[in-house]
Design an enzyme around this catalytic site. Sequence first.
Site, PDB file in Angstrom:
ATOM      1  N   HIS A 159      28.117  24.409   6.923  1.00 33.22           N
ATOM      2  CA  HIS A 159      28.183  24.376   5.466  1.00 33.22           C
ATOM      3  C   HIS A 159      26.970  23.623   4.910  1.00 33.22           C
ATOM      4  O   HIS A 159      26.541  22.641   5.488  1.00 33.22           O
ATOM      5  CB  HIS A 159      29.449  23.648   4.995  1.00 33.22           C
ATOM      6  CG  HIS A 159      30.726  24.297   5.445  1.00 33.22           C
ATOM      7  ND1 HIS A 159      31.950  23.713   5.275  1.00 33.22           N
ATOM      8  CD2 HIS A 159      30.965  25.504   6.044  1.00 33.22           C
ATOM      9  CE1 HIS A 159      32.891  24.507   5.750  1.00 33.22           C
ATOM     10  NE2 HIS A 159      32.315  25.597   6.230  1.00 33.22           N
ATOM     11  N   TYR A 201      37.273  17.935  -1.294  1.00 33.03           N
ATOM     12  CA  TYR A 201      37.970  16.650  -1.329  1.00 33.03           C
ATOM     13  C   TYR A 201      38.435  16.445  -2.773  1.00 33.03           C
ATOM     14  O   TYR A 201      37.606  16.384  -3.680  1.00 33.03           O
ATOM     15  CB  TYR A 201      37.027  15.496  -0.976  1.00 33.03           C
ATOM     16  CG  TYR A 201      36.579  15.427   0.473  1.00 33.03           C
ATOM     17  CD1 TYR A 201      35.529  16.214   0.948  1.00 33.03           C
ATOM     18  CD2 TYR A 201      37.181  14.534   1.354  1.00 33.03           C
ATOM     19  CE1 TYR A 201      35.100  16.116   2.268  1.00 33.03           C
ATOM     20  CE2 TYR A 201      36.755  14.428   2.676  1.00 33.03           C
ATOM     21  CZ  TYR A 201      35.724  15.227   3.127  1.00 33.03           C
ATOM     22  OH  TYR A 201      35.301  15.121   4.434  1.00 33.03           O
ATOM     23  N   PRO A 227      40.140   8.511   7.935  1.00 35.49           N
ATOM     24  CA  PRO A 227      39.414   9.755   8.209  1.00 35.49           C
ATOM     25  C   PRO A 227      38.646  10.368   7.027  1.00 35.49           C
ATOM     26  O   PRO A 227      37.946  11.353   7.211  1.00 35.49           O
ATOM     27  CB  PRO A 227      40.524  10.714   8.665  1.00 35.49           C
ATOM     28  CG  PRO A 227      41.780  10.181   8.065  1.00 35.49           C
ATOM     29  CD  PRO A 227      41.613   8.706   7.966  1.00 35.49           C
ATOM     30  N   LYS A 276      34.222  10.177   9.915  1.00 39.33           N
ATOM     31  CA  LYS A 276      33.294   9.380  10.722  1.00 39.33           C
ATOM     32  C   LYS A 276      33.800   8.995  12.109  1.00 39.33           C
ATOM     33  O   LYS A 276      33.011   8.588  12.967  1.00 39.33           O
ATOM     34  CB  LYS A 276      32.958   8.067   9.966  1.00 39.33           C
ATOM     35  CG  LYS A 276      32.035   8.257   8.790  1.00 39.33           C
ATOM     36  CD  LYS A 276      30.608   8.469   9.220  1.00 39.33           C
ATOM     37  CE  LYS A 276      29.805   9.285   8.234  1.00 39.33           C
ATOM     38  NZ  LYS A 276      29.790  10.728   8.478  1.00 39.33           N
ATOM     39  N   TYR A 331      27.227  10.981   4.863  1.00 46.00           N
ATOM     40  CA  TYR A 331      28.128  12.048   5.311  1.00 46.00           C
ATOM     41  C   TYR A 331      27.512  12.840   6.471  1.00 46.00           C
ATOM     42  O   TYR A 331      28.198  13.127   7.460  1.00 46.00           O
ATOM     43  CB  TYR A 331      28.480  12.975   4.141  1.00 46.00           C
ATOM     44  CG  TYR A 331      29.679  13.850   4.419  1.00 46.00           C
ATOM     45  CD1 TYR A 331      30.967  13.425   4.106  1.00 46.00           C
ATOM     46  CD2 TYR A 331      29.530  15.101   5.015  1.00 46.00           C
ATOM     47  CE1 TYR A 331      32.082  14.216   4.381  1.00 46.00           C
ATOM     48  CE2 TYR A 331      30.632  15.896   5.296  1.00 46.00           C
ATOM     49  CZ  TYR A 331      31.901  15.448   4.969  1.00 46.00           C
ATOM     50  OH  TYR A 331      32.995  16.238   5.249  1.00 46.00           O
TER      51      TYR A 331
HETATM   52  P1  FAD Z   1      39.912   8.778  21.935  1.00 43.20           P
HETATM   53  O1  FAD Z   1      39.572  10.128  21.485  1.00 43.20           O
HETATM   54  O2  FAD Z   1      41.184   8.157  21.460  1.00 43.20           O
HETATM   55  O3  FAD Z   1      39.926   8.814  23.527  1.00 43.20           O
HETATM   56  C1  FAD Z   1      40.450   7.767  24.298  1.00 43.20           C
HETATM   57  C2  FAD Z   1      41.000   8.339  25.585  1.00 43.20           C
HETATM   58  O4  FAD Z   1      41.426   7.263  26.414  1.00 43.20           O
HETATM   59  C3  FAD Z   1      42.230   9.214  25.336  1.00 43.20           C
HETATM   60  O5  FAD Z   1      42.036  10.485  25.905  1.00 43.20           O
HETATM   61  C4  FAD Z   1      43.354   8.442  25.984  1.00 43.20           C
HETATM   62  O6  FAD Z   1      44.345   9.270  26.558  1.00 43.20           O
HETATM   63  C5  FAD Z   1      42.625   7.628  27.025  1.00 43.20           C
HETATM   64  N1  FAD Z   1      43.345   6.427  27.445  1.00 43.20           N
HETATM   65  C6  FAD Z   1      44.073   5.581  26.678  1.00 43.20           C
HETATM   66  N2  FAD Z   1      44.620   4.607  27.437  1.00 43.20           N
HETATM   67  C7  FAD Z   1      44.221   4.836  28.718  1.00 43.20           C
HETATM   68  C8  FAD Z   1      44.469   4.186  29.952  1.00 43.20           C
HETATM   69  N3  FAD Z   1      45.256   3.104  30.024  1.00 43.20           N
HETATM   70  N4  FAD Z   1      43.911   4.688  31.064  1.00 43.20           N
HETATM   71  C9  FAD Z   1      43.140   5.787  31.012  1.00 43.20           C
HETATM   72  N5  FAD Z   1      42.854   6.453  29.861  1.00 43.20           N
HETATM   73  C10 FAD Z   1      43.401   5.982  28.722  1.00 43.20           C
HETATM   74  N6  FAD Z   1      38.628  11.354  12.818  1.00 43.20           N
HETATM   75  C11 FAD Z   1      38.054  12.080  11.876  1.00 43.20           C
HETATM   76  O7  FAD Z   1      36.862  11.905  11.649  1.00 43.20           O
HETATM   77  N7  FAD Z   1      38.786  13.031  11.172  1.00 43.20           N
HETATM   78  C12 FAD Z   1      40.113  13.259  11.430  1.00 43.20           C
HETATM   79  O8  FAD Z   1      40.741  14.109  10.821  1.00 43.20           O
HETATM   80  C13 FAD Z   1      40.745  12.497  12.413  1.00 43.20           C
HETATM   81  N8  FAD Z   1      42.047  12.692  12.715  1.00 43.20           N
HETATM   82  C14 FAD Z   1      42.641  11.895  13.658  1.00 43.20           C
HETATM   83  C15 FAD Z   1      43.991  12.064  13.965  1.00 43.20           C
HETATM   84  C16 FAD Z   1      44.617  11.257  14.915  1.00 43.20           C
HETATM   85  C17 FAD Z   1      46.092  11.451  15.217  1.00 43.20           C
HETATM   86  C18 FAD Z   1      43.863  10.259  15.581  1.00 43.20           C
HETATM   87  C19 FAD Z   1      44.519   9.351  16.612  1.00 43.20           C
HETATM   88  C20 FAD Z   1      42.498  10.117  15.310  1.00 43.20           C
HETATM   89  C21 FAD Z   1      41.873  10.924  14.338  1.00 43.20           C
HETATM   90  N9  FAD Z   1      40.508  10.800  14.041  1.00 43.20           N
HETATM   91  C22 FAD Z   1      39.938  11.539  13.094  1.00 43.20           C
HETATM   92  C23 FAD Z   1      39.661   9.867  14.731  1.00 43.20           C
HETATM   93  C24 FAD Z   1      38.902  10.498  15.907  1.00 43.20           C
HETATM   94  O9  FAD Z   1      39.681  11.498  16.479  1.00 43.20           O
HETATM   95  C25 FAD Z   1      38.601   9.355  16.850  1.00 43.20           C
HETATM   96  O10 FAD Z   1      37.754   8.447  16.171  1.00 43.20           O
HETATM   97  C26 FAD Z   1      37.936   9.785  18.174  1.00 43.20           C
HETATM   98  O11 FAD Z   1      38.840  10.508  18.955  1.00 43.20           O
HETATM   99  C27 FAD Z   1      37.445   8.558  18.933  1.00 43.20           C
HETATM  100  O12 FAD Z   1      37.023   8.915  20.208  1.00 43.20           O
HETATM  101  P2  FAD Z   1      37.191   7.931  21.420  1.00 43.20           P
HETATM  102  O13 FAD Z   1      36.588   8.621  22.584  1.00 43.20           O
HETATM  103  O14 FAD Z   1      36.696   6.588  21.053  1.00 43.20           O
HETATM  104  O15 FAD Z   1      38.770   7.731  21.588  1.00 43.20           O
HETATM  105  C1  DHB Z   2      38.394  17.202   8.666  1.00 44.67           C
HETATM  106  C2  DHB Z   2      38.833  15.915   8.847  1.00 44.67           C
HETATM  107  C3  DHB Z   2      38.327  14.909   8.058  1.00 44.67           C
HETATM  108  O1  DHB Z   2      38.736  13.641   8.224  1.00 44.67           O
HETATM  109  C4  DHB Z   2      37.373  15.181   7.076  1.00 44.67           C
HETATM  110  O2  DHB Z   2      36.909  14.171   6.315  1.00 44.67           O
HETATM  111  C5  DHB Z   2      36.932  16.466   6.917  1.00 44.67           C
HETATM  112  C6  DHB Z   2      37.446  17.489   7.719  1.00 44.67           C
HETATM  113  C7  DHB Z   2      38.948  18.277   9.525  1.00 44.67           C
HETATM  114  O3  DHB Z   2      39.838  17.977  10.335  1.00 44.67           O
HETATM  115  O4  DHB Z   2      38.530  19.429   9.397  1.00 44.67           O
END
Ligand code: FAD
Ligand code: DHB
Length: 393
Positions: free
Chosen positions: A72, A203, A294, A298, A386
Amino acid sequence: MKTEIGIIGAGPAGLFLAHLLGRAGIEAVILESRTREEVEGTIRAGVLEQWVVDLMRDLGLAARLDQNADFHTGITLQWNGERLHLDMRELTGGKQVTVYPQHEVLRDLIAGLLAAGGDIRFGVGETALHEITGERPFITFRPDKTGPETRLDCAYIVGADGYHGPSRQAIPEAARREFHKIYPFGWLGILARAPRSWHELIYANQAEGFALLSTRSPDVQRLYLQCDPADDLALWPDRRIWDELQARLSAPGFTLIEGPIFQKGIIPLRSFVCETMHYGRLFLAGDAAHIVPPTGAKGLNLAVADVVVLAAALIARVQHNDGEKLARYSETALRRVWKGERFSWYMTTMLHRNPTEGEFERRIHFADLDFVRTSRAAATALAENYVGLPFDR
Ligand code: FAD
Ligand code: DHB
């Protein structure tokens, strides 16, 4: 078992790190508590900053992204009867907004890593960190949750295990400082089988609350709406969700197309930062060290930014015996993290209807949005954040 870098967690942080290290010839093992199917099936974030897309291309992992992602030029903001299209590409000299879901990124990273001979242990149990202040740290875990306790010796441990993982807790409380902010609202997110209603993200901050229109594919749409974080999903039958989305997204010349909802979930919104991200031979990355609400999209991008900094520091240490970048990792990463926290807080407060705030604050949020509408500097600042701030080298 023995490896150079022991990584806990196969989320975006752990997987990108393993790729960056592997490309430099540094061995790593990832321990992940969930199964591969669970990791690849969890619906989370959707928007990638431009440099993350470029990094995936650089790593040779973007074939499916280039085919299936939505690119986009901007986003639309909507409030109090106003509608503003922000042309990010024009405001940032060519950067754009890429919509490609997190679980697809993870599928690409996992397949690429395994094809390159990478080592990911899925479904492990009882992960525990040991001797992190010594010269020889190690991780213990049980393969397949119940298998015999196994020991992984490594030179460094990276805690990429999300907010609930054990890594951050391995840093003594006296050695870390945590900053928490809880918002008095959550997001109800849905996936619906329907055609696109609009060519870009919208948004909206309406009297009824916040709503966000996003997409997943030509026939699957992703939408969010502000709700009480304590709400039970049973309070949100499909008709109520569509009625609220219709009210919050309504605008002249725009029709929200409905369809069957096949996935629903509620998440609370919070901000969190752990200072420090480094203790002994343990380094934290991603959600293990920081959470953003969210609204600015970011979370995933900040997790990848951490490991770009960390990979360069580990490579300098392991291959050139230069530990300076590694010693400064926490400070360097936190500088970017706090900017991501600021932007996510700004977008969240500006775009939600806060039940604990009065009409004064609401007018201030409208003024903030009007400032973005009327000032190129304000619009550019929003756009730069952004699409992704440049790295501070
Ligand atoms: P994670 O993706 O959480 O990965 C951590 C991994 O470690 C997981 O796979 C977990 O299973 C593993 N783990 C945990 N404990 C252990 C252990 N004891 N031993 C081994 N492995 C372990 N961000 C956005 O920008 N937009 C969104 O819409 C959005 N929606 C979200 C919805 C939800 C429900 C959640 C929880 C987060 C959302 N986020 C969103 C945030 C984004 O998904 C996270 O910031 C991102 O996943 C961070 O990546 P990470 O690798 O740090 O952690
Ligand atoms: C989506 C999630 C977000 O948090 C956002 O700011 C924009 C898009 C998405 O899941 O598509």
